[in-house]
Scaffold this motif. Structure first.
Motif, mmCIF file in Angstrom:
data_model
loop_
_atom_site.group_PDB
_atom_site.id
_atom_site.type_symbol
_atom_site.label_atom_id
_atom_site.label_comp_id
_atom_site.label_asym_id
_atom_site.label_seq_id
_atom_site.Cartn_x
_atom_site.Cartn_y
_atom_site.Cartn_z
ATOM 1 N N UNK A 1 0.833 -1.202 0.000
ATOM 2 C CA UNK A 1 0.000 0.000 0.000
ATOM 3 C C UNK A 1 0.869 1.255 0.000
ATOM 4 N N UNK A 2 0.489 2.221 -0.802
ATOM 5 C CA UNK A 2 1.252 3.477 -0.890
ATOM 6 C C UNK A 2 0.678 4.570 -0.007
ATOM 7 N N UNK A 3 -0.487 4.347 0.583
ATOM 8 C CA UNK A 3 -1.120 5.328 1.455
ATOM 9 C C UNK A 3 -1.491 4.658 2.771
ATOM 10 N N UNK A 4 -1.502 5.456 3.837
ATOM 11 C CA UNK A 4 -1.929 4.960 5.131
ATOM 12 C C UNK A 4 -3.430 5.110 5.295
ATOM 13 N N UNK B 1 -7.993 1.893 3.716
ATOM 14 C CA UNK B 1 -8.935 1.680 4.808
ATOM 15 C C UNK B 1 -9.651 0.338 4.661
ATOM 16 N N UNK B 2 -9.931 -0.055 3.437
ATOM 17 C CA UNK B 2 -10.596 -1.333 3.205
ATOM 18 C C UNK B 2 -9.701 -2.498 3.633
ATOM 19 N N UNK B 3 -8.426 -2.428 3.287
ATOM 20 C CA UNK B 3 -7.493 -3.514 3.623
ATOM 21 C C UNK B 3 -7.230 -3.551 5.124
ATOM 22 N N UNK B 4 -7.019 -2.397 5.737
ATOM 23 C CA UNK B 4 -6.796 -2.380 7.184
ATOM 24 C C UNK B 4 -8.084 -2.721 7.945
ATOM 25 N N UNK B 5 -9.229 -2.402 7.358
ATOM 26 C CA UNK B 5 -10.485 -2.840 7.965
ATOM 27 C C UNK B 5 -10.633 -4.347 7.920
ATOM 28 N N UNK B 6 -10.056 -4.978 6.898
ATOM 29 C CA UNK B 6 -10.078 -6.438 6.825
ATOM 30 C C UNK B 6 -9.311 -7.046 7.989
#
Length: 289
Positions: A47-50, A81-86
């Motif tokens: 990921x390139x963004x936090x 946000x979708x990936x970290x929400x996972x």
């Protein structure tokens, strides 16, 4: 191969064998679960963004090269946000049923094997826990202890104990008087040996299938609690909170609600498909002629 001699001809009779295939849907579901898991575990590498990086000049930006799924109402990258929400959904979705399968499964095996007063006590206590409204229980614990990933996992894990207990008890009751258990008892095996070596391996497979179904249910419950504001506290992303935030932008950018909702739908459906397939494979009635 058996033969039947009818006096005229000798007829060869082959035993009926049923091949249990997993099917393409199983592998598609397992692939989706693996993709979501790997993407969330190694999110920091690609990921390139936090998930918390805001850019007010890029609010609700459409999908593009810089932001593959666009940005939300605060300019945060939707994919991040979708990936970290996972991560949140998978951690709670897996750890909470682990609590249920450990405590509930153990109590269910003991209750189904020893029976008597112990079984009455266990079943009665589980009925009391089932009678208590789960949402009220979650509200009470959250109000007293506060919102956190750990407390939410423990709450959902405790609420899942009765279901696992019933599955383990039912499986144990069907196995406790089988020939291999009676033979082990006749040979002088202790209760501990019978429980660990005879019953547990046979009860584990139905519990594993039910565990995967429990993961799907827990992910939905966590999403619902986060949607209501009772889940992981902000600004930590979760699929439920993303859906709740996206409903405010349904007319402007409906993707902010539909993308996390669709991702949750596919993940829950995948766990259900895998769990149903394993349940069918471990069901002894499926192997009956």
């Amino acid at each position: 191969m058996a033969t039947l001699d009818l006096g005229i001809d000798t007829i060869a009779v082959s035993p009926v064998r049923r091949k249990r295939r997993l099917g393409s849907l199983f592998w598609l579901a397992a692939g989706w679960i693996a993709l979501i898991s790997v993407a969330s575990i190694f999110a920091g590498l690609w990921l390139t963004h936090g998930p918390l990086d805001m850019d007010m000049l890029e609010r609700r930006a459409p999908p593009g090269l810089s932001h593959w799924l666009g940005t939300d109402s605060l300019g945060r990258d939707e994919l991040a946000r979708l990936v970290h929400g996972a991560r949140v959904s998978l951690i709670i979705g897996i750890c909470a049923p682990l609590i249920g399968i450990t405590i509930g499964g153990g109590l269910g095996i003991l209750a189904g094997y020893f029976r008597g007063r112990f079984e009455t006590l266990v079943v009665g206590s589980m009925d009391v826990l089932l009678a208590f409204p789960p949402l009220v229980f979650a509200l009470a614990v959250t109000a007293y202890l506060g919102q956190s990933l750990f407390y939410l996992t423990c709450i959902l894990g405790v609420l899942g104990i009765p279901a696992f207990m019933r599955v383990a008890r039912a499986a144990t009751l069907s196995l406790a008087e089988r020939e291999f258990v009676v033979a082990a008892r006749a040979l002088g095996a202790t209760h501990t040996r019978i429980l660990l070596h005879e019953l547990l391996p046979n009860v584990f497979l139905p519990l594993l299938a039910f565990f995967l179904l429990g993961v799907a249910v827990t992910i939905v419950v966590e999403g619902a609690l986060s949607f209501l504001g009772l889940g992981v506290p902000p600004p930590s992303p979760s699929w439920g909170s993303m859906i709740g935030e996206g409903r405010e932008s349904l007319e402007i950018a409906p993707r902010l609600a539909f993308i996390p909702a669709g991702t949750m739908f596919l993940t829950v459906l995948s766990f259900n498909l895998v769990g149903d397939t394993l349940r069918a494979l471990t069901d002894p009635r499926q192997g009956a002629l």
